[in-house]
Design a protein around this motif. Structure first.
Motif, PDB file in Angstrom:
ATOM      1  N   CYS A 202       0.823   2.890   3.659  1.00 51.46           N
ATOM      2  CA  CYS A 202       1.502   1.593   3.786  1.00 51.46           C
ATOM      3  C   CYS A 202       1.432   1.026   5.200  1.00 51.46           C
ATOM      4  CB  CYS A 202       2.956   1.721   3.327  1.00 51.46           C
ATOM      5  SG  CYS A 202       3.115   2.153   1.583  1.00 51.46           S
ATOM      6  N   GLY A 203       0.264   1.146   5.817  1.00 47.51           N
ATOM      7  CA  GLY A 203       0.058   0.551   7.136  1.00 47.51           C
ATOM      8  C   GLY A 203      -0.422  -0.882   7.034  1.00 47.51           C
ATOM      9  N   TRP A 204      -0.984  -1.400   8.159  1.00 44.75           N
ATOM     10  CA  TRP A 204      -1.356  -2.816   8.201  1.00 44.75           C
ATOM     11  C   TRP A 204      -2.524  -3.156   7.285  1.00 44.75           C
ATOM     12  CZ3 TRP A 204      -6.232  -4.034  10.115  1.00 44.75           C
ATOM     13  CH2 TRP A 204      -6.872  -3.053  10.866  1.00 44.75           C
ATOM     14  N   VAL A 205      -3.399  -2.203   6.991  1.00 48.21           N
ATOM     15  CA  VAL A 205      -4.490  -2.473   6.058  1.00 48.21           C
ATOM     16  C   VAL A 205      -3.934  -2.742   4.661  1.00 48.21           C
ATOM     17  CG1 VAL A 205      -6.480  -1.459   4.905  1.00 48.21           C
ATOM     18  CG2 VAL A 205      -6.241  -1.235   7.371  1.00 48.21           C
ATOM     19  N   ALA A 206      -2.906  -2.009   4.285  1.00 44.87           N
ATOM     20  CA  ALA A 206      -2.268  -2.255   2.987  1.00 44.87           C
ATOM     21  C   ALA A 206      -1.664  -3.651   2.928  1.00 44.87           C
ATOM     22  CB  ALA A 206      -1.205  -1.194   2.719  1.00 44.87           C
ATOM     23  N   ASP A 207      -1.133  -4.132   4.049  1.00 46.66           N
ATOM     24  CA  ASP A 207      -0.636  -5.508   4.104  1.00 46.66           C
ATOM     25  C   ASP A 207      -1.745  -6.492   3.764  1.00 46.66           C
ATOM     26  OD1 ASP A 207       2.049  -4.988   4.846  1.00 46.66           O
ATOM     27  OD2 ASP A 207       1.491  -4.829   6.957  1.00 46.66           O
TER      28      ASP A 207
ATOM     29  N   PHE B  71       7.721  -1.222   3.498  1.00 43.79           N
ATOM     30  CA  PHE B  71       6.624  -1.938   2.857  1.00 43.79           C
ATOM     31  C   PHE B  71       7.083  -2.526   1.517  1.00 43.79           C
ATOM     32  CE2 PHE B  71       2.805  -2.238   0.251  1.00 43.79           C
ATOM     33  CZ  PHE B  71       1.859  -2.751   1.120  1.00 43.79           C
ATOM     34  N   ALA B  72       7.807  -1.726   0.761  1.00 44.91           N
ATOM     35  CA  ALA B  72       8.301  -2.189  -0.539  1.00 44.91           C
ATOM     36  C   ALA B  72       9.226  -3.387  -0.389  1.00 44.91           C
ATOM     37  CB  ALA B  72       9.016  -1.053  -1.261  1.00 44.91           C
ATOM     38  N   LEU B  73      10.100  -3.333   0.610  1.00 46.15           N
ATOM     39  CA  LEU B  73      11.019  -4.442   0.857  1.00 46.15           C
ATOM     40  C   LEU B  73      10.258  -5.700   1.263  1.00 46.15           C
ATOM     41  CD1 LEU B  73      14.024  -5.264   1.042  1.00 46.15           C
ATOM     42  CD2 LEU B  73      13.949  -4.567   3.448  1.00 46.15           C
ATOM     43  N   LYS B  74       9.270  -5.535   2.104  1.00 49.23           N
ATOM     44  CA  LYS B  74       8.481  -6.660   2.602  1.00 49.23           C
ATOM     45  C   LYS B  74       7.706  -7.350   1.492  1.00 49.23           C
ATOM     46  CE  LYS B  74       4.822  -7.653   5.991  1.00 49.23           C
ATOM     47  NZ  LYS B  74       3.951  -7.047   7.035  1.00 49.23           N
ATOM     48  N   HIS B  75       7.189  -6.562   0.550  1.00 47.57           N
ATOM     49  CA  HIS B  75       6.300  -7.111  -0.477  1.00 47.57           C
ATOM     50  C   HIS B  75       6.922  -7.124  -1.876  1.00 47.57           C
ATOM     51  CE1 HIS B  75       2.939  -7.434   2.295  1.00 47.57           C
ATOM     52  NE2 HIS B  75       3.145  -6.197   2.692  1.00 47.57           N
ATOM     53  N   ASP B  76       8.214  -6.868  -1.963  1.00 43.09           N
ATOM     54  CA  ASP B  76       8.925  -6.913  -3.238  1.00 43.09           C
ATOM     55  C   ASP B  76       8.319  -5.940  -4.255  1.00 43.09           C
ATOM     56  OD1 ASP B  76      10.910  -7.778  -4.978  1.00 43.09           O
ATOM     57  OD2 ASP B  76       9.686  -9.408  -5.790  1.00 43.09           O
ATOM     58  N   VAL B  77       8.125  -4.695  -3.808  1.00 44.74           N
ATOM     59  CA  VAL B  77       7.579  -3.636  -4.661  1.00 44.74           C
ATOM     60  C   VAL B  77       8.750  -2.844  -5.242  1.00 44.74           C
ATOM     61  CG1 VAL B  77       6.092  -1.598  -4.739  1.00 44.74           C
ATOM     62  CG2 VAL B  77       5.507  -3.527  -3.231  1.00 44.74           C
ATOM     63  N   PRO B  78       8.838  -2.673  -6.550  1.00 47.31           N
ATOM     64  CA  PRO B  78      10.040  -2.088  -7.146  1.00 47.31           C
ATOM     65  C   PRO B  78      10.218  -0.586  -6.958  1.00 47.31           C
ATOM     66  CG  PRO B  78       8.441  -2.649  -8.851  1.00 47.31           C
ATOM     67  CD  PRO B  78       7.918  -3.215  -7.573  1.00 47.31           C
ATOM     68  N   ARG B  79       9.131   0.177  -6.771  1.00 45.35           N
ATOM     69  CA  ARG B  79       9.244   1.630  -6.670  1.00 45.35           C
ATOM     70  C   ARG B  79       8.715   2.124  -5.334  1.00 45.35           C
ATOM     71  NH1 ARG B  79       6.519   3.426 -12.417  1.00 45.35           N
ATOM     72  NH2 ARG B  79       7.645   1.920 -13.744  1.00 45.35           N
TER      73      ARG B  79
ATOM     74  N   ASP C  89      -3.807 -10.885   1.482  1.00 45.75           N
ATOM     75  CA  ASP C  89      -5.082 -11.582   1.321  1.00 45.75           C
ATOM     76  C   ASP C  89      -5.759 -11.276  -0.013  1.00 45.75           C
ATOM     77  OD1 ASP C  89      -5.595 -12.952   3.997  1.00 45.75           O
ATOM     78  OD2 ASP C  89      -5.092 -10.928   4.633  1.00 45.75           O
ATOM     79  N   GLY C  90      -5.088 -10.503  -0.857  1.00 49.90           N
ATOM     80  CA  GLY C  90      -5.687 -10.138  -2.128  1.00 49.90           C
ATOM     81  C   GLY C  90      -4.750 -10.282  -3.301  1.00 49.90           C
TER      82      GLY C  90
ATOM     83  N   CYS D 279      -5.224   3.374   0.970  1.00 51.29           N
ATOM     84  CA  CYS D 279      -5.282   2.765   2.308  1.00 51.29           C
ATOM     85  C   CYS D 279      -4.840   3.760   3.373  1.00 51.29           C
ATOM     86  CB  CYS D 279      -4.392   1.524   2.358  1.00 51.29           C
ATOM     87  SG  CYS D 279      -4.851   0.223   1.209  1.00 51.29           S
ATOM     88  N   THR D 280      -5.090   5.023   3.141  1.00 51.74           N
ATOM     89  CA  THR D 280      -4.676   6.104   4.035  1.00 51.74           C
ATOM     90  C   THR D 280      -5.722   6.324   5.134  1.00 51.74           C
ATOM     91  OG1 THR D 280      -5.812   7.735   2.685  1.00 51.74           O
ATOM     92  CG2 THR D 280      -3.507   7.275   2.150  1.00 51.74           C
ATOM     93  N   PRO D 281      -5.440   7.171   6.128  1.00 52.97           N
ATOM     94  CA  PRO D 281      -6.482   7.580   7.068  1.00 52.97           C
ATOM     95  C   PRO D 281      -7.696   8.137   6.330  1.00 52.97           C
ATOM     96  CG  PRO D 281      -4.346   8.244   7.896  1.00 52.97           C
ATOM     97  CD  PRO D 281      -4.117   7.700   6.517  1.00 52.97           C
ATOM     98  N   PRO D 282      -8.906   7.924   6.858  1.00 49.98           N
ATOM     99  CA  PRO D 282     -10.132   8.244   6.122  1.00 49.98           C
ATOM    100  C   PRO D 282     -10.266   9.678   5.636  1.00 49.98           C
ATOM    101  CG  PRO D 282     -10.629   6.834   7.984  1.00 49.98           C
ATOM    102  CD  PRO D 282      -9.180   7.203   8.117  1.00 49.98           C
ATOM    103  N   SER D 283      -9.769  10.642   6.386  1.00 53.10           N
ATOM    104  CA  SER D 283      -9.944  12.039   5.991  1.00 53.10           C
ATOM    105  C   SER D 283      -9.234  12.377   4.687  1.00 53.10           C
ATOM    106  CB  SER D 283      -9.445  12.971   7.097  1.00 53.10           C
ATOM    107  OG  SER D 283      -8.058  12.758   7.344  1.00 53.10           O
ATOM    108  N   LEU D 284      -8.300  11.540   4.268  1.00 48.35           N
ATOM    109  CA  LEU D 284      -7.551  11.786   3.034  1.00 48.35           C
ATOM    110  C   LEU D 284      -8.195  11.147   1.809  1.00 48.35           C
ATOM    111  CD1 LEU D 284      -3.921  11.197   4.393  1.00 48.35           C
ATOM    112  CD2 LEU D 284      -5.153  13.370   4.159  1.00 48.35           C
TER     113      LEU D 284
END
Length: 368
Positions: free
Chosen positions: A20-25, A55-63, A30-31, A83-88
């Motif tokens: 839930c970092g800035w890439v997820a935003d 992140f959930a609060l910002k984007h109105d995500v229920p879970r 934008d998507g 949207c995690t660090p690449p190694s994951l």
């Protein structure tokens, strides 16, 4: 899901965002936020549960969840967006496929060609499908350029130059996973220029051979932050690549020289990440070609762009069973190019394609 095409009769797919970092935003703002008739973000998941809640609060995500396995156990989750660090990426993709969840995964896709090939094989036996993210491809300007190229009107490709000049200062590397091979997998060749290099291959075709020099000069990090490379494409044409994280101003430049026309695109600052957008500069070799090129470009209707367009086409493909707008073959080509560039730098040789299981770096371009 019991088939490769979506079995959902409703048009809305339930998505979980993992990481839930800035890439997820970006993925939402934008998507998915533009496609509420097609997607519902049902879950935000991050090992940092407070970040997931924010992140959930910002984007109105229920879970909210702090554990991927918990998300994969939710029967109403259709798509997992990684949207995690690449190694994951690799273990998460494989877990999603095992549980029959469709996957959208950020770049760099995985850490080796061996891992890409394992994902390809796993997808074949799963009820789910995988789409890598390469949002730079999507925009009306680039769509028109590609349409002209594919029509044959541009003629033979001669040479292209691709420049990625980004700025990453010391504060960027305060995030613990950045700048380290074990977690970021690489530097400017993996995280920044990988997008525009994908655009080059999408327009021109596969690479036949590559030579590269890379170095670290901008910040005291493990991974490369400057690189140059020369490519021979499969059709015999040539391309040059340059990339740095030490530019005072961010800019991307593309110059594509064909037999009948030259295409140019320069993007500064925020626009450096949006080569798909209009306008492109189109320079016909002969004035009489201008009208034919303009007519060819006019055949395309305006469409959405960037993440929104890729997600729109992803949804269409799941409903129809068609190919995704970015495929696992595209991801493999991207990782193959990275592998070749690292191999060339390390050995001071020209590296030939394709790269298969017997190659010294098939299992990765750094020691693990």
């Amino acid at each position: 899901m019991t088939s490769k095409a979506s079995d959902l009769k409703a048009s809305v797919l339930n998505a979980a965002i993992v990481g839930c970092g800035w890439v997820a935003d970006w993925h939402i703002d934008d998507g998915l936020a533009h496609l509420k008739d097609r997607f519902r973000v049902l879950v935000s998941c991050d090992k940092d549960i407070e970040r997931a809640r924010s992140f959930a609060l910002k984007h109105d995500v229920p879970r909210v969840s702090g554990d991927l396995e918990q998300v994969l156990a939710m029967p109403d989750v259709d798509v997992v967006i990684i949207c995690t660090p690449p190694s994951l990426h690799y273990p998460m993709i494989m877990a999603c496929l095992k549980h029959g969840k469709h996957v959208v995964c950020e770049k760099p896709f995985v850490a080796s060609l061996a891992e890409v090939d394992a994902v390809i094989e796993a997808e074949k036996v799963s009820s789910a499908r995988v789409m890598p993210i390469f949002q730079y491809r999507f925009g009306d300007g680039l769509a028109k350029v590609r349409h002209v190229i594919q029509s044959g009107l541009a003629g033979r490709h001669f040479v292209s130059s691709i420049d990625t000049a980004k700025r990453r200062d010391a504060d960027y590397y305060q995030v613990a996973w950045r700048g380290k091979f074990a977690t970021e997998l690489g530097g400017v060749l993996l995280t920044q220029s990988i997008h525009i290099h994908d655009v080059l291959m999408w327009l021109i075709g596969p690479v036949k051979a590559a030579a590269c020099f890379k170095t670290t000069r901008v910040n005291p990090i493990e991974v490369e932050d400057c690189a140059v490379a020369s490519l021979q494409m499969l059709d015999g044409s040539l391309a040059s690549l340059s990339a740095t994280l030490g530019s005072a101003r961010q800019v991307t430049r593309l110059r594509l020289c064909f037999e009948n026309v030259t295409f140019e695109k320069v993007g500064y600052d925020e626009n450096s990440s949006r080569p798909g957008d209009d306008p492109w500069t189109v320079i016909p070799r002969k004035p009489e070609l201008q009208d034919a090129i303009e007519k060819k470009m006019a055949e395309l209707s305006p469409a959405s762009k960037w993440f929104a367009r890729q997600y729109e086409l992803f949804h269409d493909a799941l409903e129809s069973g068609a190919s995704f707008p970015v495929t696992l073959s595209d991801a493999r080509a991207s990782i193959e190019l990275v592998t070749a560039l690292f191999m060339s730098n390390d050995t001071h040789t020209v590296v030939d394609f394709p790269i298969g299981p017997s190659h010294p770096k098939y299992h990765g371009w750094f020691e693990r």
